[in-house]
Design a protein around this motif. Sequence first.
Motif, PDB file in Angstrom:
ATOM      1  N   LEU A  10      37.803  40.325  22.494  1.00  0.00           N
ATOM      2  CA  LEU A  10      38.090  41.646  23.042  1.00  0.00           C
ATOM      3  C   LEU A  10      37.397  41.831  24.384  1.00  0.00           C
ATOM      4  CD1 LEU A  10      39.408  44.388  21.640  1.00  0.00           C
ATOM      5  CD2 LEU A  10      37.064  45.163  21.953  1.00  0.00           C
ATOM      6  N   ALA A  11      36.154  41.405  24.463  1.00  0.00           N
ATOM      7  CA  ALA A  11      35.394  41.561  25.703  1.00  0.00           C
ATOM      8  C   ALA A  11      36.039  40.778  26.842  1.00  0.00           C
ATOM      9  CB  ALA A  11      33.950  41.101  25.493  1.00  0.00           C
ATOM     10  N   ARG A  17      35.971  42.939  33.157  1.00  0.00           N
ATOM     11  CA  ARG A  17      34.842  42.370  32.427  1.00  0.00           C
ATOM     12  C   ARG A  17      34.688  40.885  32.712  1.00  0.00           C
ATOM     13  NH1 ARG A  17      36.420  46.274  28.335  1.00  0.00           N
ATOM     14  NH2 ARG A  17      37.782  44.786  27.295  1.00  0.00           N
ATOM     15  N   ARG A  18      35.806  40.184  32.832  1.00  0.00           N
ATOM     16  CA  ARG A  18      35.696  38.750  33.156  1.00  0.00           C
ATOM     17  C   ARG A  18      35.078  38.567  34.534  1.00  0.00           C
ATOM     18  NH1 ARG A  18      40.821  38.778  30.981  1.00  0.00           N
ATOM     19  NH2 ARG A  18      41.847  38.445  32.973  1.00  0.00           N
ATOM     20  N   THR A  50      29.012  48.060  28.191  1.00  0.00           N
ATOM     21  CA  THR A  50      28.696  48.323  26.785  1.00  0.00           C
ATOM     22  C   THR A  50      29.509  47.378  25.912  1.00  0.00           C
ATOM     23  OG1 THR A  50      28.278  50.655  27.248  1.00  0.00           O
ATOM     24  CG2 THR A  50      28.714  50.060  24.974  1.00  0.00           C
ATOM     25  N   VAL A  51      30.744  47.147  26.338  1.00  0.00           N
ATOM     26  CA  VAL A  51      31.621  46.254  25.571  1.00  0.00           C
ATOM     27  C   VAL A  51      31.108  44.821  25.628  1.00  0.00           C
ATOM     28  CG1 VAL A  51      33.950  45.322  25.402  1.00  0.00           C
ATOM     29  CG2 VAL A  51      33.611  47.732  25.962  1.00  0.00           C
ATOM     30  N   ILE A  58      26.700  39.342  27.116  1.00  0.00           N
ATOM     31  CA  ILE A  58      25.569  39.572  28.012  1.00  0.00           C
ATOM     32  C   ILE A  58      24.437  40.194  27.210  1.00  0.00           C
ATOM     33  CG2 ILE A  58      27.157  40.012  29.942  1.00  0.00           C
ATOM     34  CD1 ILE A  58      26.322  42.940  29.868  1.00  0.00           C
ATOM     35  N   THR A  59      23.250  40.139  27.779  1.00  0.00           N
ATOM     36  CA  THR A  59      22.106  40.828  27.194  1.00  0.00           C
ATOM     37  C   THR A  59      21.597  41.790  28.254  1.00  0.00           C
ATOM     38  OG1 THR A  59      20.593  39.143  28.002  1.00  0.00           O
ATOM     39  CG2 THR A  59      21.456  38.863  25.784  1.00  0.00           C
ATOM     40  N   THR A  60      21.012  42.887  27.793  1.00  0.00           N
ATOM     41  CA  THR A  60      20.499  43.875  28.738  1.00  0.00           C
ATOM     42  C   THR A  60      19.065  44.196  28.388  1.00  0.00           C
ATOM     43  OG1 THR A  60      21.040  45.879  27.505  1.00  0.00           O
ATOM     44  CG2 THR A  60      22.818  44.854  28.752  1.00  0.00           C
ATOM     45  N   THR A  61      18.247  44.346  29.423  1.00  0.00           N
ATOM     46  CA  THR A  61      16.859  44.723  29.212  1.00  0.00           C
ATOM     47  C   THR A  61      16.497  45.817  30.203  1.00  0.00           C
ATOM     48  OG1 THR A  61      16.202  42.940  30.724  1.00  0.00           O
ATOM     49  CG2 THR A  61      16.126  42.470  28.373  1.00  0.00           C
ATOM     50  N   LYS A  62      15.813  46.817  29.688  1.00  0.00           N
ATOM     51  CA  LYS A  62      15.442  47.959  30.506  1.00  0.00           C
ATOM     52  C   LYS A  62      14.137  47.655  31.227  1.00  0.00           C
ATOM     53  CE  LYS A  62      14.899  52.965  29.956  1.00  0.00           C
ATOM     54  NZ  LYS A  62      14.744  54.024  28.934  1.00  0.00           N
ATOM     55  N   ARG A  63      14.154  47.887  32.525  1.00  0.00           N
ATOM     56  CA  ARG A  63      12.921  47.674  33.299  1.00  0.00           C
ATOM     57  C   ARG A  63      12.712  48.891  34.167  1.00  0.00           C
ATOM     58  NH1 ARG A  63      12.911  41.889  36.112  1.00  0.00           N
ATOM     59  NH2 ARG A  63      13.498  43.361  37.748  1.00  0.00           N
TER      60      ARG A  63
END
Lengths: 106, 106
Positions: A10-11, A17-18, A50-51, A58-63
Amino acid sequence: MTHQEHLPFLALSDSTRRTILLMLRDHNMTVAQVSENFDVTRAAVKKHLTVLPDGGLITTTKRGRERMNAPNPQGLAPVLDWLGFFDAFWDDRLTALKSGVIKVMQ
Amino acid sequence: MTHQEHLPFLALSDSTRRTILLMLRDHNMTVAQVSENFDVTRAAVKKHLTVLPDGGLITTTKRGRERMNAPNPQGLAPVLDWLGFFDAFWDDRLTALKSGVIKVMQ
DNA sequence: TAATCGCGATACCTTATGGTTTCATGTCCT
DNA sequence: AGGACATGAAACCATAAGGTATCGCGATTA
């Protein structure tokens, strides 16, 4: 039938997104940085951002006040696994892809 | 950004269509035969059997009053090409997939 | 502290998508 | 010819999906 991981497919089904994935392949980027590269609003880009983690791509990290988005190559595993079901069918293009890899491995 | 073939990704984004592809990998099937394997109506399956050739993932040929659906492995090429952009990222699972191929090629 | 900055989240709109039902058409068989 | 069969196609429905505008909030920085 074999259980299929659906979210990665789906992503990948959306062009934006690609493109985001290809961008992140080169540099980790914040939400704003990704948005700069598209005509749509930041909110729309944010939805894609978000998708993509939902699909494990992907991974997300808050900084601080920003959030870094980084590609997660292992997220492609379900897709690769699925494509693996077509081993016996793969065509020359894949063969070329593979042979390129073989060089790397030797 | 690189032009992306969109329709193959779109075709793969639905679970039913992926399952159909796996089914066709083993046997070419008519519309009715494919439909037998799903709970949805034949009309719904038929729609999927329109999206799949649009994405180049299957080919269909009319034989008398029935239509045979056959997988088109080359239709996966755009997807493989795109995944190729992640060469440097690929994980162990792909490596295993590749090594399996290497055996075949030697 | 105050203004700005980067994000997240919500409400809302429009279109795409997967599903259904129904009907039409061409093909096969008796 | 006539009926059964396989498919195609259209109208319709509900929900998902991508987009917008807007508001709120923690983090920075002047």
